[in-house]
Every structure is written in structure tokens, then in C-alpha cells.
Design an enzyme around this catalytic site. Sequence first.
Site, PDB file in Angstrom:
ATOM      1  N   GLU A  79       0.847  -1.202  -0.083  1.00 39.33           N
ATOM      2  CA  GLU A  79       0.073   0.041   0.028  1.00 39.33           C
ATOM      3  C   GLU A  79       0.820   1.159  -0.068  1.00 39.33           C
ATOM      4  O   GLU A  79       0.315   2.366   0.266  1.00 39.33           O
ATOM      5  CB  GLU A  79      -1.046   0.064   1.168  1.00 39.33           C
ATOM      6  CG  GLU A  79      -0.548  -0.264   2.503  1.00 39.33           C
ATOM      7  CD  GLU A  79      -1.480  -0.284   3.551  1.00 39.33           C
ATOM      8  OE1 GLU A  79      -2.222   0.839   3.864  1.00 39.33           O
ATOM      9  OE2 GLU A  79      -1.353  -1.033   4.509  1.00 39.33           O
ATOM     10  N   CYS A 111      -3.337  -3.659   4.466  1.00 38.93           N
ATOM     11  CA  CYS A 111      -2.322  -4.694   5.081  1.00 38.93           C
ATOM     12  C   CYS A 111      -2.837  -6.201   4.642  1.00 38.93           C
ATOM     13  O   CYS A 111      -2.072  -7.016   5.235  1.00 38.93           O
ATOM     14  CB  CYS A 111      -2.275  -4.502   6.521  1.00 38.93           C
ATOM     15  SG  CYS A 111      -1.873  -2.583   7.129  1.00 38.93           S
ATOM     16  N   HIS A 233      -1.985  -9.948  12.503  1.00 39.54           N
ATOM     17  CA  HIS A 233      -1.577  -8.814  11.711  1.00 39.54           C
ATOM     18  C   HIS A 233      -1.101  -7.938  13.146  1.00 39.54           C
ATOM     19  O   HIS A 233      -1.904  -7.632  13.976  1.00 39.54           O
ATOM     20  CB  HIS A 233      -2.296  -8.288  10.936  1.00 39.54           C
ATOM     21  CG  HIS A 233      -2.344  -6.686  10.596  1.00 39.54           C
ATOM     22  ND1 HIS A 233      -0.990  -6.528   9.988  1.00 39.54           N
ATOM     23  CD2 HIS A 233      -2.790  -5.461  10.737  1.00 39.54           C
ATOM     24  CE1 HIS A 233      -0.852  -5.092   9.734  1.00 39.54           C
ATOM     25  NE2 HIS A 233      -1.815  -4.450  10.306  1.00 39.54           N
ATOM     26  N   LYS A 242      -4.188  -7.817  21.981  1.00 42.33           N
ATOM     27  CA  LYS A 242      -5.934  -7.727  22.425  1.00 42.33           C
ATOM     28  C   LYS A 242      -6.534  -8.664  21.712  1.00 42.33           C
ATOM     29  O   LYS A 242      -7.477  -9.273  21.828  1.00 42.33           O
ATOM     30  CB  LYS A 242      -6.236  -6.289  21.892  1.00 42.33           C
ATOM     31  CG  LYS A 242      -5.829  -5.179  22.922  1.00 42.33           C
ATOM     32  CD  LYS A 242      -6.405  -3.734  22.386  1.00 42.33           C
ATOM     33  CE  LYS A 242      -5.912  -2.908  23.538  1.00 42.33           C
ATOM     34  NZ  LYS A 242      -6.462  -1.452  22.870  1.00 42.33           N
TER      35      LYS A 242
HETATM   36  N1  CAA Z   1       1.978   2.585  30.671  1.00 43.66           N
HETATM   37  C1  CAA Z   1       1.488   1.744  29.885  1.00 43.66           C
HETATM   38  N2  CAA Z   1       0.357   1.651  29.236  1.00 43.66           N
HETATM   39  C2  CAA Z   1       0.139   2.993  28.746  1.00 43.66           C
HETATM   40  C3  CAA Z   1       0.618   4.004  29.546  1.00 43.66           C
HETATM   41  C4  CAA Z   1       1.650   3.968  30.320  1.00 43.66           C
HETATM   42  N3  CAA Z   1       2.197   4.879  30.931  1.00 43.66           N
HETATM   43  N4  CAA Z   1      -0.120   5.238  28.766  1.00 43.66           N
HETATM   44  C5  CAA Z   1      -1.119   4.870  27.997  1.00 43.66           C
HETATM   45  N5  CAA Z   1      -0.778   3.427  27.954  1.00 43.66           N
HETATM   46  C6  CAA Z   1      -1.831   2.628  27.247  1.00 43.66           C
HETATM   47  C7  CAA Z   1      -3.325   3.213  27.086  1.00 43.66           C
HETATM   48  O1  CAA Z   1      -3.866   2.674  28.182  1.00 43.66           O
HETATM   49  C8  CAA Z   1      -3.708   2.217  25.690  1.00 43.66           C
HETATM   50  O2  CAA Z   1      -3.978   1.083  26.010  1.00 43.66           O
HETATM   51  P1  CAA Z   1      -5.160   0.286  25.552  1.00 43.66           P
HETATM   52  O3  CAA Z   1      -5.374   0.350  24.186  1.00 43.66           O
HETATM   53  O4  CAA Z   1      -4.871  -1.238  25.954  1.00 43.66           O
HETATM   54  O5  CAA Z   1      -6.129   0.848  26.137  1.00 43.66           O
HETATM   55  C9  CAA Z   1      -2.479   2.286  24.928  1.00 43.66           C
HETATM   56  O6  CAA Z   1      -1.225   2.791  25.785  1.00 43.66           O
HETATM   57  C10 CAA Z   1      -2.491   3.551  23.771  1.00 43.66           C
HETATM   58  O7  CAA Z   1      -2.906   4.661  24.177  1.00 43.66           O
HETATM   59  P2  CAA Z   1      -3.877   5.460  23.746  1.00 43.66           P
HETATM   60  O8  CAA Z   1      -5.002   4.837  23.222  1.00 43.66           O
HETATM   61  O9  CAA Z   1      -4.026   6.747  24.644  1.00 43.66           O
HETATM   62  O10 CAA Z   1      -3.074   6.051  22.503  1.00 43.66           O
HETATM   63  P3  CAA Z   1      -3.224   6.863  21.245  1.00 43.66           P
HETATM   64  O11 CAA Z   1      -4.689   7.741  21.570  1.00 43.66           O
HETATM   65  O12 CAA Z   1      -2.360   7.891  21.401  1.00 43.66           O
HETATM   66  O13 CAA Z   1      -3.338   5.978  19.940  1.00 43.66           O
HETATM   67  C11 CAA Z   1      -3.344   4.367  18.292  1.00 43.66           C
HETATM   68  C12 CAA Z   1      -3.144   4.908  19.650  1.00 43.66           C
HETATM   69  C13 CAA Z   1      -4.983   4.823  17.870  1.00 43.66           C
HETATM   70  C14 CAA Z   1      -3.303   3.040  18.001  1.00 43.66           C
HETATM   71  C15 CAA Z   1      -2.796   5.185  17.212  1.00 43.66           C
HETATM   72  O14 CAA Z   1      -1.273   5.108  17.606  1.00 43.66           O
HETATM   73  C16 CAA Z   1      -2.994   5.200  15.876  1.00 43.66           C
HETATM   74  O15 CAA Z   1      -3.932   5.487  15.214  1.00 43.66           O
HETATM   75  N6  CAA Z   1      -2.275   4.169  15.203  1.00 43.66           N
HETATM   76  C17 CAA Z   1      -2.314   3.719  13.865  1.00 43.66           C
HETATM   77  C18 CAA Z   1      -3.757   3.102  13.484  1.00 43.66           C
HETATM   78  C19 CAA Z   1      -3.582   1.526  13.708  1.00 43.66           C
HETATM   79  O16 CAA Z   1      -2.423   0.986  13.989  1.00 43.66           O
HETATM   80  N7  CAA Z   1      -4.609   0.829  13.969  1.00 43.66           N
HETATM   81  C20 CAA Z   1      -4.556  -0.494  14.291  1.00 43.66           C
HETATM   82  C21 CAA Z   1      -5.930  -1.392  13.765  1.00 43.66           C
HETATM   83  S1  CAA Z   1      -5.941  -0.979  12.002  1.00 43.66           S
HETATM   84  C22 CAA Z   1      -4.877  -1.980  11.112  1.00 43.66           C
HETATM   85  O17 CAA Z   1      -4.211  -3.008  11.713  1.00 43.66           O
HETATM   86  C23 CAA Z   1      -4.341  -1.907   9.814  1.00 43.66           C
HETATM   87  C24 CAA Z   1      -2.945  -1.166   9.994  1.00 43.66           C
HETATM   88  O18 CAA Z   1      -2.020  -1.749   9.986  1.00 43.66           O
HETATM   89  C25 CAA Z   1      -2.829   0.335   9.953  1.00 43.66           C
END
Ligand code: CAA
Length: 386
Positions: A79, A111, A233, A242
Site C-alpha cells: 500500500e 495490510c 497482523h 488484544k
Molecule cells: N504505561 C502503559 N500503558 C499506557 C501508558 C503507560 N504509561 N500510557 C498509556 N498507555 C496505554 C493506554 O492505556 C492504551 O492502552 P489500551 O489500548 O489497552 O487502552 C495504549 O497505551 C495506547 O494509548 P492511547 O489509546 O491513549 O493511544 P493514542 O490515542 O495515542 O493512539 C492508536 C493509539 C489509536 C493505536 C494510534 O497510535 C493510531 O492511530 N495508530 C494507527 C492506527 C492503527 O495502527 N490501527 C490498528 C488497527 S488498523 C490495522 O491494523 C491496519 C494497519 O496496519 C494500520
Amino acid sequence: MQIGIDKIGFYTSNLYVDMAELAQARNEEVGKYLVGIGQSKMAVIPPSQDIVTLAANAAARILSPIDKEAIDLVIVATESGIDNSKAAAVYVANLLGLSHQIRAVEMKEACYAATAALQLAKGHIALNPNKKALIIGADIARYGLKTKGEPTQGGGAVAMLVAKDPQILALDAEASYYSKDIMDFWRPLGHSEAMVDGKFSTNVYLDFFNQVFSAYSQKTKRTVEDFGALLFHLPYTKQGLKGLRQAVAHADEATQARLLAQFEFAREYNRNVGNLYTGSLYLSLLSLLENSQDLVAGQRLGLYSYGSGAQAEFFSGILQPGFQDALIGHQELLAHRKQVSVAEYEQFYQSVLANEANRQLEVSADPGQFVLAGVKDFKRQYQRQE
Ligand code: CAA
């Protein structure tokens, strides 16, 4: 006739940024990146590597002259394509010195596409048992500096040789798939960075897992207890964890312990490379195969493939006797990378080749066998280094 993965190889750049340093630079808690996201190092891809060179470098590691002669199908799933018309597979076949009597195409569905390519290759080998197919998932994950997606970037390629009587994994006949038009992640034409509805994407990933796993279970009457390991993946390794926790929620204790223990081996390489989109599931497979000591021939592995947009598939395969002998080992490739600072990573990120007609790139520091030396009149200039 058994058909499946005969050889598997991986390549990424020789550069990485440390996730603890990146967290500090972004004013985030280090635990969020290391545990919450589940990433320790992130591959930094210099301008001298693109998906074509990553793909060729991954494939060159596994192909013998006999393989090259037998290959008549090359599919590059990506992609992060470098041309709207010409398939990356055509460049890759040329760099690898493959025959001209081949089909060479590129496939896209976020992906997921390498999984479709693998299944197509299976059909191709069923019709042409003396041939081999080269399937490569190659990507560079880019969300933008200082975005929420930034800690889930990365890049690299996984190459798989598909053949009859495979040395590593014989694919089962049964698979289940699910497709639905949604907007969780996309990259409009002309954009070099992905757009993403992050939280939504993480939920859809898990919903689609339920869809395809329950359909697979209904079809095959198999449950999680029947698997030696479950592979996911891995856009970032916490997401797969998860998925696994959801999958084993109702399993017996021994199964939960086994699958969770195998998952730690299966995420080792991904934790140190980051997301490589199409290649991520297969990097996780490689990580499991090369790091786990508890795998036994005859065990069934389950694989969950997810591509945003969205498309998912659950499929499986049986580990073949002597599979360990077909593995080339990638620990050294990862151990010998060079750490760059956050400032250097940002510089590399911004200097990627965009829509330019002419530019010469510095390749002397790139140890890759295949490098991108620049662009002349909009034609990418690939080079083989000794
Ligand atoms: N110690 C341990 N854990 C902590 C922490 C700390 N000090 N602070 C925060 N965390 C945890 C949170 O509790 C959270 O855990 P959970 O998911 O279990 O709730 C985790 O860290 C992430 O924190 P946030 O949810 O606050 O993170 P964020 O809002 O900054 O964004 C994300 C996370 C949405 C994954 C972002 O990185 C993103 O948009 N990534 C791209 C999209 C993606 O990868 N999606 C995956 C599914 S789509 C797919 O698979 C196709 C692909 O390849 C893209």
C-alpha cells in the site's frame, strides 16, 4: 498435494529509532510506547530504500538459482506503491534476475493484500505443480511526525516462496474471509501519509477477527485449543495481544498459557521493527518460527490477516517436518542495525523521495544489496551493490 510456504525471508533498513527516546521527545510516558503500544524500536527507512528495494533485498536472501528458474509468478503486495501504473513486481523480478516468462503484478488492499497473494499463489501451484511463486509484502508505514499514529510506523518486506511439498508450512484448504466498506484508514491519491480514525480502526480489527474466526470454526469445527500458535497482523504488538486475549477468553488455562507464551515469540521481531503493513503478519510468523523453541512439526498455526478499508481473513497451516532447517535466521540483521537520534529520524523522514523529476540520492552508507540511487526524468534508478 500439499502447497504452502517453502521459504521465508525478511529485510528492513539498517537504521532504527529507540521508542523510549521517541516517547520522551513527544512528551509521552515511556510506558505508553513500550507497553501500551508494545513497541521497543522502530525501523527508520532512508530515501535510498523504497518498497522495490526492500522487496528485492528480502527475496534475494532466500532464493537459490533453482528457485529462480522455477518461479513463474511474482506478486508484490503493497500500500506504499511507487507508481500508479507500473507494478513493483516488474522492477523486483528484473533486480532478482528472474526469467521473462513470468506473471508479475502488484496487489492492493491495505495490510491484507499479501494474504490474497498467498492464496492466489496456492491456486497457481495447484495448476502448475512444478512451478514456484514469489509473494512479497513490502511497505513503509507513514502517519506523520508528531501524530498519534507516529509510534506505529516502521517498514520492511517479507518474501515467501510458495511451492508444492513446502518445507515450512502447508496451507490448509479452509479459510474464511470478510469484507465491508468502511473508513478506518486510507491514503488518498497524492498523499504520502495515511489518514486514520485510530480508535475506530482498533475496534474494527477486533470485530473482524470475531467474524472470520467464528466462520472458520463453524466450517472446520476447530477451536483455539487446536492451534499450536495464533498469529495476528501486528500494526503494533499490543493490538495483536488484544486480539489474542479476545480469542482465548473462553479457552482452558493450558491453552491460554500456551498461546500467550507463543505470542511473545511471535511479536519479538515486530516489536523491534514496527508496522510493515502487508508484511506484518508474516514477520510475526517468521518471528515465531525463528524464536520459539516449543514448536513441533504437525502443529497447526492459525493466521489472522487484517487490512483496513476493510478486509479480513483467518486461515491456517501445518508445520512441516524439519521446518527449522529451512529458516535462515534474522536475529543478526536486526542486531546489527544502527541507532539514530530522533532528530536524525525526522530528517530521514522528511527527505523521502516525493514527486520529483530528478534527484540523486546518497547510497554509500546503505548496506543493502539493492538501493534506490535517485530519479531521472521521473524514472527511478535502482542499483545493485556488491
Ligand atoms: N504505561 C502503559 N500503558 C499506557 C501508558 C503507560 N504509561 N500510557 C498509556 N498507555 C496505554 C493506554 O492505556 C492504551 O492502552 P489500551 O489500548 O489497552 O487502552 C495504549 O497505551 C495506547 O494509548 P492511547 O489509546 O491513549 O493511544 P493514542 O490515542 O495515542 O493512539 C492508536 C493509539 C489509536 C493505536 C494510534 O497510535 C493510531 O492511530 N495508530 C494507527 C492506527 C492503527 O495502527 N490501527 C490498528 C488497527 S488498523 C490495522 O491494523 C491496519 C494497519 O496496519 C494500520
